[in-house]
Design a protein around this motif. Structure first.
Motif, PDB file in Angstrom:
ATOM      1  N   GLU A 279       0.822  -1.213   0.000  1.00 54.95           N
ATOM      2  CA  GLU A 279       0.000   0.000   0.000  1.00 54.95           C
ATOM      3  C   GLU A 279       0.853   1.259   0.000  1.00 54.95           C
ATOM      4  N   MET A 280       1.900   1.292   0.816  1.00 54.40           N
ATOM      5  CA  MET A 280       2.703   2.503   0.933  1.00 54.40           C
ATOM      6  C   MET A 280       3.488   2.783  -0.345  1.00 54.40           C
ATOM      7  N   ARG A 281       3.836   1.726  -1.082  1.00 55.68           N
ATOM      8  CA  ARG A 281       4.501   1.932  -2.372  1.00 55.68           C
ATOM      9  C   ARG A 281       3.546   2.562  -3.377  1.00 55.68           C
ATOM     10  N   SER A 282       2.261   2.389  -3.161  1.00 57.09           N
ATOM     11  CA  SER A 282       1.254   2.927  -4.073  1.00 57.09           C
ATOM     12  C   SER A 282       0.908   4.379  -3.759  1.00 57.09           C
ATOM     13  N   MET A 283       1.649   4.972  -2.825  1.00 55.26           N
ATOM     14  CA  MET A 283       1.497   6.386  -2.460  1.00 55.26           C
ATOM     15  C   MET A 283       0.181   6.693  -1.753  1.00 55.26           C
ATOM     16  N   LEU A 284      -0.421   5.659  -1.142  1.00 54.46           N
ATOM     17  CA  LEU A 284      -1.633   5.876  -0.356  1.00 54.46           C
ATOM     18  C   LEU A 284      -1.709   4.785   0.699  1.00 54.46           C
ATOM     19  N   GLY A 285      -2.171   5.167   1.873  1.00 59.73           N
ATOM     20  CA  GLY A 285      -2.280   4.178   2.934  1.00 59.73           C
ATOM     21  C   GLY A 285      -1.734   4.735   4.241  1.00 59.73           C
ATOM     22  N   PRO A 286      -1.650   3.884   5.257  1.00 55.28           N
ATOM     23  CA  PRO A 286      -1.981   2.461   5.256  1.00 55.28           C
ATOM     24  C   PRO A 286      -3.484   2.202   5.222  1.00 55.28           C
ATOM     25  N   CYS A 287      -3.827   1.072   4.638  1.00 57.60           N
ATOM     26  CA  CYS A 287      -5.233   0.663   4.547  1.00 57.60           C
ATOM     27  C   CYS A 287      -5.381  -0.703   5.200  1.00 57.60           C
ATOM     28  N   LYS A 288      -5.362  -1.759   4.404  1.00 58.40           N
ATOM     29  CA  LYS A 288      -5.534  -3.097   4.969  1.00 58.40           C
ATOM     30  C   LYS A 288      -4.314  -3.560   5.769  1.00 58.40           C
ATOM     31  N   GLY A 289      -3.230  -2.804   5.712  1.00 55.89           N
ATOM     32  CA  GLY A 289      -2.107  -3.091   6.578  1.00 55.89           C
ATOM     33  C   GLY A 289      -2.447  -2.840   8.038  1.00 55.89           C
ATOM     34  N   LYS A 290      -3.478  -2.032   8.270  1.00 55.17           N
ATOM     35  CA  LYS A 290      -3.905  -1.687   9.623  1.00 55.17           C
ATOM     36  C   LYS A 290      -5.371  -2.032   9.882  1.00 55.17           C
ATOM     37  N   ASP A 291      -6.183  -1.940   8.863  1.00 52.71           N
ATOM     38  CA  ASP A 291      -7.626  -2.053   9.071  1.00 52.71           C
ATOM     39  C   ASP A 291      -8.116  -3.485   8.903  1.00 52.71           C
ATOM     40  N   PHE A 292      -8.165  -4.189  10.015  1.00 44.85           N
ATOM     41  CA  PHE A 292      -8.771  -5.524  10.067  1.00 44.85           C
ATOM     42  C   PHE A 292      -9.346  -5.690  11.463  1.00 44.85           C
ATOM     43  N   ASP A 293     -10.374  -6.507  11.590  1.00 49.29           N
ATOM     44  CA  ASP A 293     -11.024  -6.691  12.887  1.00 49.29           C
ATOM     45  C   ASP A 293      -9.997  -7.094  13.945  1.00 49.29           C
ATOM     46  N   THR A 294     -10.121  -6.497  15.121  1.00 49.66           N
ATOM     47  CA  THR A 294      -9.258  -6.724  16.295  1.00 49.66           C
ATOM     48  C   THR A 294      -7.875  -6.118  16.127  1.00 49.66           C
ATOM     49  N   GLY A 295      -7.660  -5.282  15.132  1.00 46.73           N
ATOM     50  CA  GLY A 295      -6.331  -4.740  14.864  1.00 46.73           C
ATOM     51  C   GLY A 295      -5.867  -3.649  15.802  1.00 46.73           C
ATOM     52  N   ASN A 296      -6.787  -3.003  16.517  1.00 44.89           N
ATOM     53  CA  ASN A 296      -6.427  -1.928  17.432  1.00 44.89           C
ATOM     54  C   ASN A 296      -6.720  -2.357  18.865  1.00 44.89           C
ATOM     55  N   SER A 297      -5.666  -2.524  19.661  1.00 42.45           N
ATOM     56  CA  SER A 297      -5.851  -2.922  21.053  1.00 42.45           C
ATOM     57  C   SER A 297      -5.532  -1.757  21.979  1.00 42.45           C
ATOM     58  N   MET A 298      -6.387  -1.543  22.979  1.00 43.12           N
ATOM     59  CA  MET A 298      -6.210  -0.448  23.932  1.00 43.12           C
ATOM     60  C   MET A 298      -6.475  -0.933  25.353  1.00 43.12           C
ATOM     61  N   GLY A 299      -5.796  -0.305  26.309  1.00 43.48           N
ATOM     62  CA  GLY A 299      -6.057  -0.616  27.705  1.00 43.48           C
ATOM     63  C   GLY A 299      -4.768  -0.687  28.514  1.00 43.48           C
ATOM     64  N   PRO A 300      -4.800  -1.293  29.696  1.00 44.24           N
ATOM     65  CA  PRO A 300      -6.001  -1.832  30.328  1.00 44.24           C
ATOM     66  C   PRO A 300      -6.896  -0.759  30.951  1.00 44.24           C
ATOM     67  N   PHE A 301      -6.292   0.429  31.204  1.00 43.11           N
ATOM     68  CA  PHE A 301      -7.036   1.508  31.850  1.00 43.11           C
ATOM     69  C   PHE A 301      -6.859   2.805  31.083  1.00 43.11           C
ATOM     70  N   LEU A 302      -7.790   3.718  31.295  1.00 43.25           N
ATOM     71  CA  LEU A 302      -7.678   5.086  30.814  1.00 43.25           C
ATOM     72  C   LEU A 302      -7.387   5.939  32.048  1.00 43.25           C
ATOM     73  N   VAL A 303      -6.168   6.469  32.127  1.00 43.51           N
ATOM     74  CA  VAL A 303      -5.688   7.131  33.332  1.00 43.51           C
ATOM     75  C   VAL A 303      -5.701   8.647  33.121  1.00 43.51           C
ATOM     76  N   THR A 304      -6.352   9.361  34.013  1.00 46.31           N
ATOM     77  CA  THR A 304      -6.511  10.806  33.863  1.00 46.31           C
ATOM     78  C   THR A 304      -5.163  11.520  33.934  1.00 46.31           C
ATOM     79  N   THR A 305      -5.112  12.680  33.310  1.00 48.91           N
ATOM     80  CA  THR A 305      -3.855  13.420  33.179  1.00 48.91           C
ATOM     81  C   THR A 305      -3.250  13.772  34.534  1.00 48.91           C
ATOM     82  N   ASP A 306      -4.092  14.054  35.538  1.00 49.93           N
ATOM     83  CA  ASP A 306      -3.543  14.424  36.840  1.00 49.93           C
ATOM     84  C   ASP A 306      -2.808  13.258  37.486  1.00 49.93           C
ATOM     85  N   GLU A 307      -3.256  12.029  37.235  1.00 51.42           N
ATOM     86  CA  GLU A 307      -2.601  10.859  37.802  1.00 51.42           C
ATOM     87  C   GLU A 307      -1.362  10.456  37.000  1.00 51.42           C
TER      88      GLU A 307
END
Length: 311
Positions: free
Chosen positions: A193-221
């Motif tokens: 995709e990147m050689r085609s001068m556009l992207g990333p696309c399917k290099g990143k976009d697939f189910d379960t591809g983005n993992s986040m956690g375990p907590f969302l911690v506030t800026t003060d902490e």
């Protein structure tokens, strides 16, 4: 405060929660807020209600008995960036070696593979699939079209305040908190995709591809977000031990860039991009079926996922 989205057999569906000060118990916020987004969008009134529940709420679940999900299961938006110079440099060097097995190593040795000058002028970013988010201990399903899977150790933040044309000096006021982000990548698909001068696309976009956690911690902490140890382990072996202090473009500059003539909203997520040494590409090593990836960021915790090939 450390926020989460959790489930428990006695409570049924996923619910927002906040940890007690000892980190052992989740205060169930589900009767007051339907989801974490309602807290992010609720401003100071929502936080005042959270603080009251944190002290008085009767529904409390031991963390050891709860299943954690992504803190915000469906963000309003996902933007990922490349803020760490060492990662960009090392990734380019490795790509040069792979694309040109004979000439590439010599170009790297002679110092002829360099980060593009444009990268230094401004933070760059792309938009990812906000519906493909998973959380701690969720399996990452290897896409069938890929043979080369990789992880990426990142720090990310969620907005808690709407804004436009935000100045760097004002940006911190718009950030609700930080979490760990693993931007899993199908490197072979991404390379094409990147050689085609556009992207990333399917290099990143697939189910379960983005993992986040375990907590969302506030800026003060969190305190200083530019002094957090960042580690990556694969099957218990350390692949990366770095620090957010190595960042080149700051989060404030990223938010100023994105919000130029564009309104940003509470619940949007921004990734830092990979810290130096924080992915397999930089090491010339990649993931295998069944590998367990653990990303750890100081003051936030460990984000653990297993990579599973489809049968």
């Amino acid at each position: 405060m450390k926020f989460c989205t959790f489930s428990h057999p006695a409570r049924g569906t996923m619910r927002p929660g906040v940890l007690t000060s000892d980190g052992a118990v989740i205060v169930d916020l589900g009767d007051a807020f339907p989801e974490m987004l309602s807290i992010l969008k609720g401003g100071e009134a929502a936080m005042a209600r959270v603080r009251d529940l944190h002290a008085k709420a009767e529904i409390r679940v031991p963390l050891s008995e709860a299943a954690l999900h992504a803190p915000v299961p469906v963000p309003e938006q996902i933007r990922d960036s490349m803020l760490f110079e060492k990662h960009v440099q090392q990734a380019m060097e490795q790509i040069a070696r792979m694309r040109h097995p004979v000439l590439g190593p010599w170009l790297v040795k002679l110092g002829m593979v360099k980060v593009a000058p444009a990268w230094y002028r401004m933070p760059i970013y792309y938009k990812s699939n906000r519906f493909s988010v998973i959380g701690p201990d969720g399996d990452v399903i290897w896409p069938r079209y890929s043979q080369v899977m990789d992880f990426e150790l990142e720090l990310g933040f969620f907005l808690g305040k709407k804004g436009k044309d935000i100045q760097p000096s004002e940006a911190r006021d718009h950030i609700f908190g930080f979490t760990v982000f693993n931007d899993f990548s199908a490197r072979d698909a991404q390379s094409i995709e990147m050689r085609s001068m556009l992207g990333p696309c399917k290099g990143k976009d697939f189910d379960t591809g983005n993992s986040m956690g375990p907590f969302l911690v506030t800026t003060d902490e969190i305190g200083d977000p530019y002094n957090l140890r960042m580690q990556a382990r694969v099957n218990g072996e350390t692949w990366c031990d770095s620090n957010s202090s190595t960042i080149h473009h700051k989060f404030e500059d990223l938010l100023a860039r994105v919000s130029a003539d564009e309104t940003v909203h509470p619940g949007e997520f921004f990734g830092s991009g990979t810290v130096g040494d924080g992915c397999g590409l930089e090491h010339g090593r990649y993931l295998k079926d069944g590998d367990v990836v653990e990303l750890e960021v100081e003051k936030i915790g460990v984000l653990r996922n297993r990579v599973v090939r489809q049968k």
